[in-house]
Write a protein that holds these residues in place. Structure first.
Motif, PDB file in Angstrom:
ATOM      1  N   SER A 258       0.840  -1.204   0.000  1.00  0.00           N
ATOM      2  CA  SER A 258       0.000   0.000   0.000  1.00  0.00           C
ATOM      3  C   SER A 258       0.873   1.251   0.000  1.00  0.00           C
ATOM      4  O   SER A 258       1.555   1.555   0.979  1.00  0.00           O
ATOM      5  CB  SER A 258      -0.913   0.018   1.231  1.00  0.00           C
ATOM      6  N   ILE A 259       0.871   1.966  -1.132  1.00  0.00           N
ATOM      7  CA  ILE A 259       1.633   3.201  -1.254  1.00  0.00           C
ATOM      8  C   ILE A 259       0.685   4.323  -1.643  1.00  0.00           C
ATOM      9  O   ILE A 259      -0.434   4.095  -2.087  1.00  0.00           O
ATOM     10  CB  ILE A 259       2.764   3.083  -2.300  1.00  0.00           C
ATOM     11  N   ASP A 260       1.149   5.571  -1.467  1.00  0.00           N
ATOM     12  CA  ASP A 260       0.361   6.709  -1.925  1.00  0.00           C
ATOM     13  C   ASP A 260       0.298   6.701  -3.448  1.00  0.00           C
ATOM     14  O   ASP A 260       1.244   6.280  -4.111  1.00  0.00           O
ATOM     15  CB  ASP A 260       1.003   8.020  -1.462  1.00  0.00           C
ATOM     16  N   GLY A 261      -0.796   7.201  -4.001  1.00  0.00           N
ATOM     17  CA  GLY A 261      -0.869   7.301  -5.445  1.00  0.00           C
ATOM     18  C   GLY A 261      -2.143   6.704  -6.007  1.00  0.00           C
ATOM     19  O   GLY A 261      -3.025   6.247  -5.271  1.00  0.00           O
ATOM     20  N   ASP A 262      -2.227   6.699  -7.334  1.00  0.00           N
ATOM     21  CA  ASP A 262      -3.443   6.242  -7.991  1.00  0.00           C
ATOM     22  C   ASP A 262      -3.498   4.714  -8.056  1.00  0.00           C
ATOM     23  O   ASP A 262      -2.569   4.008  -7.659  1.00  0.00           O
ATOM     24  CB  ASP A 262      -3.545   6.850  -9.394  1.00  0.00           C
ATOM     25  N   VAL A 263      -4.601   4.221  -8.607  1.00  0.00           N
ATOM     26  CA  VAL A 263      -4.818   2.772  -8.681  1.00  0.00           C
ATOM     27  C   VAL A 263      -3.747   2.096  -9.528  1.00  0.00           C
ATOM     28  O   VAL A 263      -3.257   1.008  -9.192  1.00  0.00           O
ATOM     29  CB  VAL A 263      -6.226   2.480  -9.252  1.00  0.00           C
ATOM     30  N   ALA A 264      -3.349   2.756 -10.620  1.00  0.00           N
ATOM     31  CA  ALA A 264      -2.313   2.175 -11.487  1.00  0.00           C
ATOM     32  C   ALA A 264      -1.004   2.007 -10.728  1.00  0.00           C
ATOM     33  O   ALA A 264      -0.310   0.991 -10.865  1.00  0.00           O
ATOM     34  CB  ALA A 264      -2.108   3.056 -12.716  1.00  0.00           C
ATOM     35  N   GLY A 265      -0.662   2.997  -9.908  1.00  0.00           N
ATOM     36  CA  GLY A 265       0.559   2.900  -9.107  1.00  0.00           C
ATOM     37  C   GLY A 265       0.487   1.790  -8.087  1.00  0.00           C
ATOM     38  O   GLY A 265       1.459   1.061  -7.855  1.00  0.00           O
TER      39      GLY A 265
ATOM     40  N   SER B  18      12.873   7.803   6.534  1.00  0.00           N
ATOM     41  CA  SER B  18      13.383   8.483   5.342  1.00  0.00           C
ATOM     42  C   SER B  18      12.324   8.729   4.272  1.00  0.00           C
ATOM     43  O   SER B  18      12.606   9.395   3.278  1.00  0.00           O
ATOM     44  CB  SER B  18      14.517   7.659   4.732  1.00  0.00           C
ATOM     45  N   PHE B  19      11.086   8.222   4.454  1.00  0.00           N
ATOM     46  CA  PHE B  19      10.069   8.334   3.411  1.00  0.00           C
ATOM     47  C   PHE B  19       8.870   9.196   3.795  1.00  0.00           C
ATOM     48  O   PHE B  19       8.265   9.839   2.939  1.00  0.00           O
ATOM     49  CB  PHE B  19       9.549   6.944   3.009  1.00  0.00           C
ATOM     50  N   ALA B  20       8.480   9.181   5.065  1.00  0.00           N
ATOM     51  CA  ALA B  20       7.224   9.825   5.469  1.00  0.00           C
ATOM     52  C   ALA B  20       7.238  11.318   5.155  1.00  0.00           C
ATOM     53  O   ALA B  20       8.243  12.007   5.327  1.00  0.00           O
ATOM     54  CB  ALA B  20       6.982   9.605   6.955  1.00  0.00           C
ATOM     55  N   ILE B  21       6.083  11.799   4.686  1.00  0.00           N
ATOM     56  CA  ILE B  21       5.899  13.218   4.407  1.00  0.00           C
ATOM     57  C   ILE B  21       4.600  13.645   5.087  1.00  0.00           C
ATOM     58  O   ILE B  21       3.584  12.950   5.003  1.00  0.00           O
ATOM     59  CB  ILE B  21       5.785  13.487   2.888  1.00  0.00           C
ATOM     60  N   VAL B  22       4.629  14.797   5.763  1.00  0.00           N
ATOM     61  CA  VAL B  22       3.414  15.312   6.391  1.00  0.00           C
ATOM     62  C   VAL B  22       3.074  16.665   5.766  1.00  0.00           C
ATOM     63  O   VAL B  22       3.955  17.371   5.275  1.00  0.00           O
ATOM     64  CB  VAL B  22       3.564  15.458   7.920  1.00  0.00           C
TER      65      VAL B  22
ATOM     66  N   CYS C  21       3.212   5.319  18.391  1.00  0.00           N
ATOM     67  CA  CYS C  21       3.205   4.857  16.994  1.00  0.00           C
ATOM     68  C   CYS C  21       2.407   5.803  16.100  1.00  0.00           C
ATOM     69  O   CYS C  21       1.265   6.146  16.410  1.00  0.00           O
ATOM     70  CB  CYS C  21       2.602   3.458  16.917  1.00  0.00           C
ATOM     71  N   TRP C  22       3.030   6.123  14.958  1.00  0.00           N
ATOM     72  CA  TRP C  22       2.421   7.038  13.997  1.00  0.00           C
ATOM     73  C   TRP C  22       2.738   6.500  12.598  1.00  0.00           C
ATOM     74  O   TRP C  22       3.529   7.071  11.860  1.00  0.00           O
ATOM     75  CB  TRP C  22       3.009   8.432  14.195  1.00  0.00           C
ATOM     76  N   PRO C  23       2.114   5.382  12.185  1.00  0.00           N
ATOM     77  CA  PRO C  23       2.488   4.742  10.921  1.00  0.00           C
ATOM     78  C   PRO C  23       2.117   5.591   9.709  1.00  0.00           C
ATOM     79  O   PRO C  23       1.157   6.375   9.750  1.00  0.00           O
ATOM     80  CB  PRO C  23       1.705   3.428  10.935  1.00  0.00           C
ATOM     81  N   TYR C  24       2.867   5.379   8.631  1.00  0.00           N
ATOM     82  CA  TYR C  24       2.697   6.160   7.403  1.00  0.00           C
ATOM     83  C   TYR C  24       2.181   5.308   6.250  1.00  0.00           C
ATOM     84  O   TYR C  24       1.198   5.631   5.613  1.00  0.00           O
ATOM     85  CB  TYR C  24       4.034   6.812   7.044  1.00  0.00           C
ATOM     86  N   PHE C  25       2.849   4.179   5.968  1.00  0.00           N
ATOM     87  CA  PHE C  25       2.404   3.327   4.855  1.00  0.00           C
ATOM     88  C   PHE C  25       2.970   1.915   4.980  1.00  0.00           C
ATOM     89  O   PHE C  25       3.579   1.563   5.970  1.00  0.00           O
ATOM     90  CB  PHE C  25       2.736   3.950   3.494  1.00  0.00           C
ATOM     91  N   VAL C  26       2.690   1.097   3.959  1.00  0.00           N
ATOM     92  CA  VAL C  26       3.093  -0.312   3.799  1.00  0.00           C
ATOM     93  C   VAL C  26       2.988  -1.088   5.109  1.00  0.00           C
ATOM     94  O   VAL C  26       1.912  -1.149   5.699  1.00  0.00           O
ATOM     95  CB  VAL C  26       4.477  -0.434   3.097  1.00  0.00           C
ATOM     96  N   ASP C  27       4.080  -1.716   5.581  1.00  0.00           N
ATOM     97  CA  ASP C  27       3.976  -2.627   6.724  1.00  0.00           C
ATOM     98  C   ASP C  27       3.876  -1.925   8.066  1.00  0.00           C
ATOM     99  O   ASP C  27       3.744  -2.583   9.104  1.00  0.00           O
ATOM    100  CB  ASP C  27       5.187  -3.571   6.739  1.00  0.00           C
ATOM    101  N   GLN C  28       3.930  -0.587   8.066  1.00  0.00           N
ATOM    102  CA  GLN C  28       4.023   0.134   9.338  1.00  0.00           C
ATOM    103  C   GLN C  28       2.758   0.003  10.180  1.00  0.00           C
ATOM    104  O   GLN C  28       2.813   0.092  11.408  1.00  0.00           O
ATOM    105  CB  GLN C  28       4.359   1.605   9.066  1.00  0.00           C
ATOM    106  N   PHE C  29       1.610  -0.238   9.542  1.00  0.00           N
ATOM    107  CA  PHE C  29       0.368  -0.414  10.299  1.00  0.00           C
ATOM    108  C   PHE C  29       0.387  -1.740  11.079  1.00  0.00           C
ATOM    109  O   PHE C  29      -0.045  -1.803  12.231  1.00  0.00           O
ATOM    110  CB  PHE C  29      -0.832  -0.360   9.354  1.00  0.00           C
ATOM    111  N   ALA C  30       0.909  -2.784  10.441  1.00  0.00           N
ATOM    112  CA  ALA C  30       1.043  -4.068  11.140  1.00  0.00           C
ATOM    113  C   ALA C  30       2.062  -3.955  12.275  1.00  0.00           C
ATOM    114  O   ALA C  30       1.883  -4.539  13.353  1.00  0.00           O
ATOM    115  CB  ALA C  30       1.454  -5.169  10.162  1.00  0.00           C
TER     116      ALA C  30
END
Length: 458
Positions: free
Chosen positions: A186-193, A279-283, A374-383
């Motif tokens: 799960s990444i930010d972006g459209d369905v194609a991404g 190194s990836f999270a953006i707010v 905990c303040w998850p951003y994307f991919v596995d961080q929620f798990a």
């Protein structure tokens, strides 16, 4: 007695992101300690950042495309994007990476004559090229065993109706529940991404299962007992670290501000809130301001990593309020662009870790007995958040409002609860002790690492 067999030359290939580069560099140091030759391959932009960061802290090697790092040879390959291209467009980046890197890795294997490719599962697109040349493959997963096991189960999940099913589901009791909208791709972006990311993740995972003779991960038995029981083919060898003294470089991609260490020395035990989002999270600017004001409201000393690009638009220097904020908290709060995180987390002054829950940061925190907000951003961080909050119970999570923003009141309230909860502190110490036992002589991770080394020598 016969002459001992010379240890082979291995190529280590991480995915080009800090949370992948660091654990694979730590693994490389451990292999060098066992007598291996290591060639560590980064993409060219990552290679350049690592060398620049090294030079900023000490006189570095001349840039000739390769370099030596404590016996590790650093080498690079193109990533398929032009200089100046936006590498935060993850779907485009992943697509270019999968098309470009395998051919260059194949060329480098021919040139260096390695016997093993020790590759990040997330670079599984390169495994077939290695096998074609007769090079054996060992796969390293720098995230949790639960995350990798979930990826193994994707074909079965799809047969059972995933992702059409709604709500949380779990593969086994004691594993983090999964949400269809918060999967490892799960990444930010459209369905194609999202589709590009899904296809690449599943292709990489399949390549690891087909081509790798062993799969190891940066975890330990006591942290993930249920996942490791369900997926016994995954060998935990963590928590990984380069050396006990934290002196060996772990391929940081930004210069570290070591001035935070004497600042921490001057603070009381268990008093400092440490905030870092990887190194990836953006707010967005509003969330950034709420976080700043929340830290101010706590009245506690804090060390905050605000790396370049952390806010959308990256115009902090133009924001008068941020200058005023720094003036108000001067002496109590310290803001740095990057820091030696492992040394910070090991410091007696740190009370809690406000984290995006990247697995590398999570393991570094666990190894040092950290309490988490905990303040998850994307991919596995929620798990990973679920591990911390629900399974290990070594922290709490922020709760965004209906507009998705975590308010300053929520930040200060949760920081105070985490920093003041002795039950959380006790459980964090127990988990730290378990991690230490696993990596010590005779521990499960230590024994698994010995098996890994024995295979690579074979």
């Amino acid at each position: 007695m016969g002459t001992p067999t010379a240890a082979p030359h291995v190529m280590v290939l991480p995915f080009p992101a800090q949370g992948h580069v660091t654990p694979l560099m730590e693994l490389s140091h451990r292999l060098v300690d066992r007598g291996f030759q290591v060639t560590f391959v980064s993409t060219e932009p990552v290679h350049a950042l690592v060398l620049d960061a090294m030079r900023s802290s000490s006189p570095g090697p001349a840039g000739d495309g390769s370099a030596q790092l404590n016996g590790i040879r650093l080498a690079s390959v193109p990533d398929g994007l032009a200089d100046g291209a936006d590498r935060r467009d993850l779907s485009r980046f992943l697509d270019a990476l999968s098309l470009c890197v395998p051919g260059h890795v194949e060329r480098l294997i021919r040139e260096t004559k390695v016997e093993w490719l020790v590759g990040d599962v997330n670079m599984g697109v390169c495994f077939q090229a290695a096998r074609k040349l007769g090079v054996r493959v060992a796969a390293v997963f720098p995230a949790s065993a639960a995350c990798l096991g979930t990826l193994f189960k994707v074909p079965q999940l799809i047969e059972e109706g995933f992702p059409k099913r709604h709500g949380l589901f779990e593969l086994a009791p004691g594993m983090p529940p999964m949400c269809p909208s918060q999967m490892p791709w799960s990444i930010d972006g459209d369905v194609a991404g999202q589709e590009v990311a899904y296809q690449l993740v599943t292709r990489n995972t399949q390549a690891a299962r087909v081509h790798a003779e062993v799969i190891v991960c940066n975890s330990f038995r006591d942290a993930e007992a249920a996942a490791l029981e369900l997926f016994p083919s995954i060998l935990p060898i963590g928590p990984l670290f380069a050396d006990e003294e934290l002196m060996r470089p772990v391929a940081q991609m930004l210069p570290e501000d070591t001035g935070c260490l004497p600042w921490l020395d001057a603070r009381a035990d268990g008093s400092v809130v440490y905030i870092a989002f990887g190194s990836f999270a953006i707010v967005n600017p509003r969330q950034f301001e709420e976080l700043a004001l929340g830290l101010e409201r706590t009245g506690r000393p804090f060390l905050w990593v605000v790396r370049p690009g952390f806010t959308a638009g990256n115009e902090l220097s133009k924001q008068a309020w941020f200058d005023e904020f720094q003036c108000r908290v001067a002496g109590r709060g310290m803001v740095v662009s990057w820091c030696p995180q492992q040394k910070v987390l090991a410091h007696r002054a740190v009370a809690c870790f406000v984290s995006h829950c990247g697995w590398n940061s999570t393991m570094e925190g666990v190894r040092n007995g950290a309490r988490f907000l905990c303040w998850p951003y994307f991919v596995d961080q929620f798990a990973n958040r679920s591990y911390v909050c629900d399974i290990w119970r070594t922290g709490l999570a922020v709760s965004p409002g209906e507009d998705g923003v975590v308010t300053k009141e929520e930040v200060s309230s949760k920081v105070d609860r985490v920093a003041g909860d002795e039950g959380i502190a006790d459980r964090a110490r127990v988990l730290k002790d378990a991690a230490c036992r696993c990596v010590a002589e005779g521990g499960s991770s230590h024994e698994n690492f010995n098996r890994f080394v024995h295979l690579l020598r074979g």
